[in-house]
Design a protein around this motif. Structure first.
Motif, mmCIF file in Angstrom:
data_model
loop_
_atom_site.group_PDB
_atom_site.id
_atom_site.type_symbol
_atom_site.label_atom_id
_atom_site.label_comp_id
_atom_site.label_asym_id
_atom_site.label_seq_id
_atom_site.Cartn_x
_atom_site.Cartn_y
_atom_site.Cartn_z
ATOM 1 N N ALA A 171 15.301 19.427 15.041
ATOM 2 C CA ALA A 171 14.536 18.289 14.528
ATOM 3 C C ALA A 171 13.054 18.620 14.398
ATOM 4 O O ALA A 171 12.323 17.910 13.709
ATOM 5 N N ASP A 172 12.612 19.715 15.043
ATOM 6 C CA ASP A 172 11.190 20.061 15.047
ATOM 7 C C ASP A 172 10.879 21.340 14.276
ATOM 8 O O ASP A 172 9.763 21.860 14.365
ATOM 9 N N VAL A 173 11.846 21.865 13.527
ATOM 10 C CA VAL A 173 11.605 23.089 12.753
ATOM 11 C C VAL A 173 10.604 22.789 11.630
ATOM 12 O O VAL A 173 10.807 21.870 10.827
ATOM 13 N N THR A 174 9.522 23.550 11.589
ATOM 14 C CA THR A 174 8.488 23.333 10.567
ATOM 15 C C THR A 174 8.559 24.358 9.437
ATOM 16 O O THR A 174 8.050 24.103 8.345
ATOM 17 N N ALA A 175 9.157 25.528 9.683
ATOM 18 C CA ALA A 175 9.255 26.567 8.648
ATOM 19 C C ALA A 175 10.390 26.214 7.693
ATOM 20 O O ALA A 175 11.530 26.016 8.122
ATOM 21 N N LYS A 176 10.057 26.152 6.413
ATOM 22 C CA LYS A 176 11.055 25.747 5.419
ATOM 23 C C LYS A 176 10.960 26.638 4.178
ATOM 24 O O LYS A 176 9.871 26.957 3.715
ATOM 25 N N ALA A 177 12.132 27.043 3.684
ATOM 26 C CA ALA A 177 12.230 27.825 2.446
ATOM 27 C C ALA A 177 12.999 26.974 1.440
ATOM 28 O O ALA A 177 14.161 26.629 1.692
ATOM 29 N N ILE A 178 12.355 26.646 0.335
ATOM 30 C CA ILE A 178 12.940 25.677 -0.590
ATOM 31 C C ILE A 178 13.007 26.254 -2.001
ATOM 32 O O ILE A 178 12.019 26.788 -2.522
ATOM 33 N N THR A 179 14.177 26.154 -2.601
ATOM 34 C CA THR A 179 14.354 26.466 -4.010
ATOM 35 C C THR A 179 15.353 25.446 -4.554
ATOM 36 O O THR A 179 15.732 24.508 -3.852
ATOM 37 N N GLU A 180 15.769 25.591 -5.785
ATOM 38 C CA GLU A 180 16.653 24.589 -6.387
ATOM 39 C C GLU A 180 18.002 24.541 -5.673
ATOM 40 O O GLU A 180 18.600 25.567 -5.375
ATOM 41 N N GLY A 181 18.464 23.358 -5.401
ATOM 42 C CA GLY A 181 19.760 23.193 -4.756
ATOM 43 C C GLY A 181 19.707 22.159 -3.655
ATOM 44 O O GLY A 181 18.639 21.641 -3.298
ATOM 45 N N SER A 182 20.873 21.862 -3.096
ATOM 46 C CA SER A 182 20.964 20.843 -2.056
ATOM 47 C C SER A 182 21.746 21.318 -0.836
ATOM 48 O O SER A 182 22.071 20.513 0.035
ATOM 49 N N ASP A 183 22.056 22.606 -0.742
ATOM 50 C CA ASP A 183 22.737 23.154 0.432
ATOM 51 C C ASP A 183 21.687 23.486 1.496
ATOM 52 O O ASP A 183 20.665 24.114 1.202
ATOM 53 N N ILE A 184 21.970 23.083 2.727
ATOM 54 C CA ILE A 184 20.990 23.221 3.804
ATOM 55 C C ILE A 184 21.499 24.203 4.864
ATOM 56 O O ILE A 184 22.638 24.099 5.330
ATOM 57 N N TYR A 185 20.632 25.123 5.231
ATOM 58 C CA TYR A 185 20.937 26.124 6.251
ATOM 59 C C TYR A 185 19.813 26.149 7.283
ATOM 60 O O TYR A 185 18.670 25.769 6.992
ATOM 61 N N CYS A 186 20.136 26.634 8.462
ATOM 62 C CA CYS A 186 19.115 26.958 9.457
ATOM 63 C C CYS A 186 19.432 28.343 10.011
ATOM 64 O O CYS A 186 20.605 28.658 10.259
ATOM 65 N N ILE A 187 18.390 29.151 10.174
ATOM 66 C CA ILE A 187 18.554 30.504 10.716
ATOM 67 C C ILE A 187 17.594 30.693 11.890
ATOM 68 O O ILE A 187 16.413 30.349 11.804
ATOM 69 N N VAL A 188 18.123 31.238 12.975
ATOM 70 C CA VAL A 188 17.315 31.586 14.148
ATOM 71 C C VAL A 188 17.534 33.063 14.451
ATOM 72 O O VAL A 188 18.659 33.471 14.751
ATOM 73 N N PRO A 189 16.492 33.896 14.374
ATOM 74 C CA PRO A 189 16.633 35.313 14.743
ATOM 75 C C PRO A 189 16.866 35.477 16.242
ATOM 76 O O PRO A 189 16.585 34.576 17.038
ATOM 77 N N ALA A 190 17.364 36.651 16.603
ATOM 78 C CA ALA A 190 17.690 36.912 18.005
ATOM 79 C C ALA A 190 16.460 36.967 18.896
ATOM 80 O O ALA A 190 16.522 36.597 20.071
ATOM 81 N N HIS A 191 15.323 37.429 18.345
ATOM 82 C CA HIS A 191 14.143 37.627 19.181
ATOM 83 C C HIS A 191 12.899 37.060 18.511
ATOM 84 O O HIS A 191 12.766 37.107 17.286
ATOM 85 N N ALA A 192 11.979 36.564 19.333
ATOM 86 C CA ALA A 192 10.645 36.264 18.832
ATOM 87 C C ALA A 192 10.024 37.591 18.383
ATOM 88 O O ALA A 192 10.096 38.586 19.098
ATOM 89 N N GLY A 193 9.470 37.613 17.183
ATOM 90 C CA GLY A 193 8.920 38.860 16.641
ATOM 91 C C GLY A 193 9.807 39.488 15.590
ATOM 92 O O GLY A 193 9.388 40.419 14.894
ATOM 93 N N ASP A 194 11.043 39.002 15.434
ATOM 94 C CA ASP A 194 11.897 39.481 14.348
ATOM 95 C C ASP A 194 11.365 38.962 13.009
ATOM 96 O O ASP A 194 10.732 37.900 12.945
ATOM 97 N N SER A 195 11.622 39.714 11.959
ATOM 98 C CA SER A 195 11.145 39.343 10.622
ATOM 99 C C SER A 195 12.281 38.765 9.790
ATOM 100 O O SER A 195 13.374 39.330 9.744
#
Length: 242
Positions: A125-149
């Motif tokens: 509910a508090d995720v601020t990073a968002k990647a938006i392009t055309e479409g309506s499918d929603i995903y969330c991704i969390v990398p394994a480590h802080a510092g991952d790209s």
């Protein structure tokens, strides 16, 4: 008498000249140091030190914000799975994920056992990073480590001059090297999804331009896999209703 004085006088003058040269030589001798005056001594004591060998203190670094307990728990789950990160396919949302209505929509999602998504993963509910392009499918991704790209790019399709189907990466719509969670709004499906994800971990593992699609077999995500062992590189935490 005058003759005697005349004889003595040159001798006296010569003696005076000799004494004067000797006194001047003593005054200018390089081995003779003048006494330091009180004012000079005080100035020397008050002069700032020019010792460059003294240690300097390292400037304090700003404290890094601590992760929420539930996000730290997600990273522990990822570590337990041995994957590079976690992914959620959240379904279709016909609106703007930057609006307040999106949080209300998230609160309606739940797992098959009835557990609300935001009860199990409240960080979302508090995720601020968002990647938006055309479409309506929603995903969330969390990398394994802080510092991952993580980066998200557009995925483009075209036909070559000889009629062959071509796919390639387009413009980058999101990039971060902080390992923070990111929400993606795009178009997926089994055919012609319009985005791809790359992940480079601090542990040396990586994958580039994986197109996230849902399988036509069961509607679940098709995950990137290791080229050698075929192991999934992402953990699927999606709230499938089946």
């Amino acid at each position: 008498m005058r003759k005697r004085l005349a004889a003595v006088l040159p001798a006296l003058v010569a003696g005076a000249l000799i004494a004067g040269c000797a006194g001047e030589s003593a005054a200018t001798s390089p081995t003779s140091q003048p006494e330091q005056t009180q004012s000079e001594a005080t100035a020397t004591q008050d002069a700032p030190s020019t010792d460059t060998t003294s240690s300097t203190e390292t400037p304090a670094q700003p404290a890094q914000p601590e992760e929420s307990a539930d996000l730290a728990s997600v990273r522990e789950e990822i570590a337990s799975d041995g994957t590079m990160g976690a992914v959620w396919y959240l379904g279709m949302y016909h609106g703007d994920i930057t609006s307040g209505d999106f949080s209300s929509w998230l609160s309606t999602l739940s797992y098959q056992d009835g557990t609300p998504l935001l009860t199990k993963y409240p960080f979302m509910a508090d995720v601020t990073a968002k990647a938006i392009t055309e479409g309506s499918d929603i995903y969330c991704i969390v990398p394994a480590h802080a510092g991952d790209s993580v980066s998200v790019c557009q995925w483009l399709y075209s036909t070559t001059d000889d009629g062959q189907w071509s796919e390639k990466a387009g413009d980058t719509i999101y990039a971060s090297d902080t390992g923070e969670p990111v929400l993606i709004q795009a178009s997926s499906g089994e055919f012609n999804p319009n985005f791809a994800v790359s992940l480079h971990g601090t542990d040396g593992r990586s994958f580039d331009n994986h197109v996230l699609v849902t399988s036509g077999m069961d509607g679940k995500l098709v995950l990137p896999t290791d080229e050698h062992g075929g192991q999934a590189l992402l953990s699927d935490f999606s709230p499938y209703a089946y």
